[in-house]
Structure formats: structure tokens, C-alpha cells
Design a protein around this motif. Structure first.
Motif, short mmCIF file in Angstrom:
data_model
loop_
_atom_site.label_atom_id
_atom_site.label_comp_id
_atom_site.label_asym_id
_atom_site.label_seq_id
_atom_site.Cartn_x
_atom_site.Cartn_y
_atom_site.Cartn_z
N ALA A 130 -4.18 -26.73 42.76
CA ALA A 130 -2.75 -26.80 42.48
C ALA A 130 -2.29 -25.53 41.76
O ALA A 130 -1.23 -24.99 42.06
N ALA A 131 -3.10 -25.05 40.83
CA ALA A 131 -2.75 -23.82 40.10
C ALA A 131 -2.77 -22.63 41.04
O ALA A 131 -1.91 -21.74 40.97
N ALA A 132 -3.73 -22.59 41.97
CA ALA A 132 -3.82 -21.48 42.92
C ALA A 132 -2.63 -21.50 43.88
O ALA A 132 -2.17 -20.43 44.31
N ARG A 133 -2.11 -22.68 44.20
CA ARG A 133 -0.95 -22.78 45.08
C ARG A 133 0.33 -22.39 44.35
O ARG A 133 1.37 -22.25 44.95
N GLY A 134 0.26 -22.29 43.05
CA GLY A 134 1.43 -21.90 42.28
C GLY A 134 2.26 -23.06 41.78
O GLY A 134 3.40 -22.87 41.40
N ASP A 135 1.71 -24.27 41.81
CA ASP A 135 2.44 -25.40 41.26
C ASP A 135 2.67 -25.14 39.78
O ASP A 135 1.85 -24.55 39.09
N ARG A 136 3.80 -25.61 39.29
CA ARG A 136 4.14 -25.39 37.87
C ARG A 136 3.13 -26.08 36.96
O ARG A 136 2.81 -25.59 35.91
N ARG A 137 2.69 -27.26 37.37
CA ARG A 137 1.69 -27.97 36.57
C ARG A 137 0.89 -28.84 37.52
O ARG A 137 1.39 -29.32 38.52
N PRO A 138 -0.39 -29.05 37.20
CA PRO A 138 -1.21 -29.89 38.08
C PRO A 138 -0.73 -31.33 38.06
O PRO A 138 -0.25 -31.82 37.04
N ARG A 139 -0.87 -32.00 39.18
CA ARG A 139 -0.49 -33.40 39.27
C ARG A 139 -1.50 -34.24 38.50
O ARG A 139 -2.69 -34.02 38.60
N THR A 140 -0.98 -35.19 37.76
CA THR A 140 -1.83 -36.11 37.01
C THR A 140 -1.35 -37.52 37.25
O THR A 140 -0.37 -37.75 37.96
N ALA A 141 -2.01 -38.46 36.63
CA ALA A 141 -1.60 -39.87 36.74
C ALA A 141 -0.21 -40.07 36.13
O ALA A 141 0.48 -41.02 36.45
#
Length: 147
Positions: free
Chosen positions: A69-80
Motif C-alpha cells: 500500500a505504501a509503495a502504491r502511494g496510498d496515504r495510509r495503509p488499510r487497517t481494520a
């Protein structure tokens, strides 16, 4: 299912654990009561190893997902915490609880009590929103690069 499938590994692990339990029970019958604690400790060590392996696999998978997710440039990783219940359930619960809290505040201190109650309700919801979305207080205009 592929050999790398976690469910396949769990099924193999369950079958191996069942075989280990059967072997422990047979050994207990053959050796008698004198070896109960040693047999139980041995079996529990195997169970602990299986649990540690399962936890390690899950942690590695979650870390890999966050890195992707970080490599794709998402602002923050998805969590529960990204679930609908986490985002909206808390707000709905506080609004339901706001009704009796408002009545209590108004009965005890009149309009001032109701205002304090609603300031608390808004504060709790704002804190929850900031916890789930820290970018709300960091500002939207920041790009992470120096000006």
C-alpha cells in the motif's frame, strides 16, 4: 489450492497436530501415569510452535500488505479501522447516547448542562475522527516536499 496457500498450510498443520495428539495419547497408554507431565509438555510445545508459525505468517502478510500500500502511494495503509462500523458505528452510538445525556444535562443544569453535554459529544466524535484520519489535523495543502 496451491502449496503456498495459508489455508492449505493450516489444514496440513491440523492433520499433523491431530497425529501428534494421537501419538501422545498412545504413548501415555504405553508409559503409564509416570510420564503424564512430560507428554503433556511435549504436546503443548508442538501446539505453541504451530501457533507461533500461524501468527508469524499473519504478521508477515499484514506487513507485506502495508508495504504494498505504501509503495502504491496510498496515504495510509488499510487497517481494520477502515470498516464501516468503525467509521460510522461510533458516531451513531454517540448520537443514540446523546438523547439521555442531553436530558440528564438539561435536568441537572438547564441550558448550560445541555451545552456542556453536546460539547462533550462533539469532542468525543472529533477525537475519534482524528484518530482514524490524522491527516485532518495535518492540513490538506502539505505535499510532503519542502517549499
Amino acid at each position: 489450492m496451491s502449496a503456498r496457500d495459508p489455508q492449505d498450510a493450516d489444514l496440513r498443520s491440523d492433520a499433523e497436530l491431530r497425529k501428534d495428539l494421537d501419538a501422545t495419547v498412545r504413548a501415555r497408554r504405553d508409559l503409564g501415569d509416570d510420564y503424564d507431565s512430560a507428554l503433556v509438555e511435549s504436546f503443548l510445545e508442538k501446539v505453541e510452535q504451530r501457533l507461533d508459525g500461524a501468527v508469524d505468517r499473519r504478521v508477515r502478510r499484514q506487513l507485506a500488505e502495508q508495504q504494498m500500500a505504501a509503495a502504491r502511494g496510498d496515504r495510509r495503509p488499510r487497517t481494520a479501522a477502515d470498516s464501516w462500523g468503525e467509521r460510522y458505528g461510533f458516531a451513531l452510538l454517540t448520537l443514540v447516547l446523546a438523547i439521555p445525556l442531553s436530558a440528564i444535562g438539561a435536568a441537572m443544569a438547564g441550558l448550560a448542562g445541555m451545552i456542556v453535554t453536546w460539547i462533550g459529544i462533539v469532542g468525543v466524535n472529533a477525537t475519534q475522527a482524528i484518530r482514524l484520519h490524522p491527516e485532518l489535523v495535518q492540513g490538506r495543502g502539505r505535499s510532503g516536499t519542502p517549499d
